[in-house]
Scaffold this motif. Structure first.
Motif, PDB file in Angstrom:
ATOM      1  N   THR A 223     -39.653  32.713 -12.408  1.00 20.18           N
ATOM      2  CA  THR A 223     -40.203  33.913 -11.776  1.00 20.18           C
ATOM      3  C   THR A 223     -41.147  34.706 -12.687  1.00 20.18           C
ATOM      4  OG1 THR A 223     -38.226  35.131 -12.467  1.00 20.18           O
ATOM      5  CG2 THR A 223     -38.237  34.181 -10.233  1.00 20.18           C
ATOM      6  N   HIS A 224     -41.233  34.337 -13.963  1.00 18.84           N
ATOM      7  CA  HIS A 224     -42.171  35.020 -14.856  1.00 18.84           C
ATOM      8  C   HIS A 224     -43.597  34.696 -14.417  1.00 18.84           C
ATOM      9  CE1 HIS A 224     -38.998  35.259 -18.256  1.00 18.84           C
ATOM     10  NE2 HIS A 224     -39.079  36.418 -17.628  1.00 18.84           N
ATOM     11  N   THR A 225     -44.467  35.665 -14.527  1.00 20.07           N
ATOM     12  CA  THR A 225     -45.843  35.519 -14.027  1.00 20.07           C
ATOM     13  C   THR A 225     -46.537  34.249 -14.515  1.00 20.07           C
ATOM     14  OG1 THR A 225     -46.023  37.923 -13.826  1.00 20.07           O
ATOM     15  CG2 THR A 225     -48.087  36.663 -13.829  1.00 20.07           C
ATOM     16  N   PRO A 226     -46.546  33.939 -15.824  1.00 20.09           N
ATOM     17  CA  PRO A 226     -47.228  32.706 -16.246  1.00 20.09           C
ATOM     18  C   PRO A 226     -46.617  31.451 -15.615  1.00 20.09           C
ATOM     19  CG  PRO A 226     -46.797  34.103 -18.133  1.00 20.09           C
ATOM     20  CD  PRO A 226     -46.057  34.700 -16.974  1.00 20.09           C
TER      21      PRO A 226
ATOM     22  N   VAL B 262     -45.096  31.276 -12.652  1.00 23.70           N
ATOM     23  CA  VAL B 262     -45.510  31.246 -11.240  1.00 23.70           C
ATOM     24  C   VAL B 262     -46.947  30.723 -11.147  1.00 23.70           C
ATOM     25  CG1 VAL B 262     -46.037  32.673  -9.221  1.00 23.70           C
ATOM     26  CG2 VAL B 262     -43.925  33.066 -10.519  1.00 23.70           C
ATOM     27  N   LEU B 263     -47.814  31.229 -12.023  1.00 27.72           N
ATOM     28  CA  LEU B 263     -49.225  30.822 -11.970  1.00 27.72           C
ATOM     29  C   LEU B 263     -49.405  29.329 -12.224  1.00 27.72           C
ATOM     30  CD1 LEU B 263     -50.935  33.812 -13.811  1.00 27.72           C
ATOM     31  CD2 LEU B 263     -51.160  33.208 -11.388  1.00 27.72           C
ATOM     32  N   ILE B 264     -48.750  28.809 -13.258  1.00 27.36           N
ATOM     33  CA  ILE B 264     -48.968  27.398 -13.610  1.00 27.36           C
ATOM     34  C   ILE B 264     -48.421  26.456 -12.540  1.00 27.36           C
ATOM     35  CG2 ILE B 264     -46.861  26.950 -14.942  1.00 27.36           C
ATOM     36  CD1 ILE B 264     -48.698  25.477 -16.966  1.00 27.36           C
ATOM     37  N   SER B 265     -47.517  26.960 -11.731  1.00 28.99           N
ATOM     38  CA  SER B 265     -46.894  26.128 -10.697  1.00 28.99           C
ATOM     39  C   SER B 265     -47.710  26.055  -9.411  1.00 28.99           C
ATOM     40  CB  SER B 265     -45.494  26.663 -10.377  1.00 28.99           C
ATOM     41  OG  SER B 265     -44.693  26.633 -11.530  1.00 28.99           O
ATOM     42  N   ARG B 266     -48.809  26.787  -9.337  1.00 27.01           N
ATOM     43  CA  ARG B 266     -49.594  26.854  -8.099  1.00 27.01           C
ATOM     44  C   ARG B 266     -51.046  26.500  -8.350  1.00 27.01           C
ATOM     45  NH1 ARG B 266     -47.392  32.604  -5.814  1.00 27.01           N
ATOM     46  NH2 ARG B 266     -45.255  31.903  -5.491  1.00 27.01           N
ATOM     47  N   GLY B 267     -51.574  25.616  -7.527  1.00 24.82           N
ATOM     48  CA  GLY B 267     -53.008  25.328  -7.566  1.00 24.82           C
ATOM     49  C   GLY B 267     -53.428  24.393  -8.686  1.00 24.82           C
ATOM     50  N   ARG B 268     -54.743  24.275  -8.848  1.00 29.19           N
ATOM     51  CA  ARG B 268     -55.303  23.390  -9.876  1.00 29.19           C
ATOM     52  C   ARG B 268     -54.981  23.926 -11.260  1.00 29.19           C
ATOM     53  NH1 ARG B 268     -61.319  21.663  -8.839  1.00 29.19           N
ATOM     54  NH2 ARG B 268     -61.121  22.110 -11.034  1.00 29.19           N
ATOM     55  N   ILE B 269     -54.495  23.057 -12.112  1.00 28.20           N
ATOM     56  CA  ILE B 269     -53.992  23.526 -13.409  1.00 28.20           C
ATOM     57  C   ILE B 269     -55.087  24.131 -14.275  1.00 28.20           C
ATOM     58  CG2 ILE B 269     -54.150  21.315 -14.618  1.00 28.20           C
ATOM     59  CD1 ILE B 269     -51.295  22.276 -15.835  1.00 28.20           C
ATOM     60  N   ASP B 270     -56.302  23.594 -14.246  1.00 23.15           N
ATOM     61  CA  ASP B 270     -57.354  24.158 -15.088  1.00 23.15           C
ATOM     62  C   ASP B 270     -57.664  25.598 -14.682  1.00 23.15           C
ATOM     63  OD1 ASP B 270     -58.417  23.103 -12.731  1.00 23.15           O
ATOM     64  OD2 ASP B 270     -60.373  22.720 -13.636  1.00 23.15           O
ATOM     65  N   GLU B 271     -57.662  25.874 -13.383  1.00 21.29           N
ATOM     66  CA  GLU B 271     -57.881  27.239 -12.904  1.00 21.29           C
ATOM     67  C   GLU B 271     -56.704  28.139 -13.262  1.00 21.29           C
ATOM     68  OE1 GLU B 271     -58.582  27.001  -8.714  1.00 21.29           O
ATOM     69  OE2 GLU B 271     -60.452  25.866  -8.965  1.00 21.29           O
ATOM     70  N   GLN B 272     -55.507  27.617 -13.102  1.00 15.11           N
ATOM     71  CA  GLN B 272     -54.315  28.406 -13.380  1.00 15.11           C
ATOM     72  C   GLN B 272     -54.191  28.723 -14.872  1.00 15.11           C
ATOM     73  OE1 GLN B 272     -54.473  29.012 -10.183  1.00 15.11           O
ATOM     74  NE2 GLN B 272     -52.325  29.544 -10.343  1.00 15.11           N
ATOM     75  N   LEU B 273     -54.570  27.786 -15.719  1.00 14.85           N
ATOM     76  CA  LEU B 273     -54.526  28.042 -17.162  1.00 14.85           C
ATOM     77  C   LEU B 273     -55.467  29.185 -17.525  1.00 14.85           C
ATOM     78  CD1 LEU B 273     -54.412  24.384 -18.533  1.00 14.85           C
ATOM     79  CD2 LEU B 273     -52.530  26.050 -18.511  1.00 14.85           C
ATOM     80  N   GLY B 274     -56.615  29.249 -16.855  1.00 17.53           N
ATOM     81  CA  GLY B 274     -57.547  30.353 -17.075  1.00 17.53           C
ATOM     82  C   GLY B 274     -56.951  31.687 -16.672  1.00 17.53           C
TER      83      GLY B 274
END
Length: 167
Positions: A66-69, A71-83
């Motif tokens: 549930t931590h923001t990073p 949640v982000l890495i688990s959704r969508g294209r990884i290169d975009e999420q890493l940004g």
């Protein structure tokens, strides 16, 4: 290659404890922290991080899903999420982002090392663990003798006295 690059790669390879990395990261200003996160994001992409790296990266970073990073890495294209992860602004989120990006780099670069660099390569960061081994080996060698290190084809003679001890 600079001190920052060496430290971050040592953290990703497990050659330095994460607690040391967090302490170093916390000592940076906000702008420097942002630069570090962008640097890590770039190297995660260069190491060919994939979406499937997310669950293990979250686990290694010690984050809750549930931590923001996480949640982000688990959704969508990884290169975009890493940004997006690298762009997190609150200090506590940047610290979590740092831990997560180090974990992603560890996984992606470990895979790259196995697949493409297993015999030998020219990546300086894949030779970071050689220096400590050389220092330990050098204490076992006869003074003035050549040191075998796997980098070259050098022949060595081990010490015969009992004063040498690997540590």
């Amino acid at each position: 290659m600079n001190e920052r690059d060496v430290l971050l790669n040592k953290l990703a390879q497990g050659l330095r404890p994460m607690s040391e990395g967090i302490e170093w990261f916390d000592g940076l200003g906000q702008e420097e922290q942002s630069e570090v996160l962008l640097f890590l994001r770039h190297h995660c992409v260069q190491a060919r991080a994939v979406t499937e790296d997310a669950p293990e990266s979250i686990r290694r970073a010690g984050l809750r899903p549930t931590h923001t990073p996480a949640v982000l890495i688990s959704r969508g294209r990884i290169d975009e999420q890493l940004g997006k992860i690298a762009g997190l602004a609150p200090l506590d989120e940047r610290r979590k982002a740092f831990r997560l990006l180090i974990a992603v780099l560890a996984i992606a670069d470990g895979r790259r090392r196995e697949r493409f660099c297993s015999g030998s390569c020219s990546h300086w960061w894949h030779r970071l663990s050689v220096a400590p081994r050389l220092a330990r080996l050098s204490r076992l060698m006869v003074p003035g003798s050549w040191l075998a290190c796997g980098i070259g084809r050098i022949i060595c003679r081990p010490r015969l006295d009992s004063t040498a001890s690997p540590s």
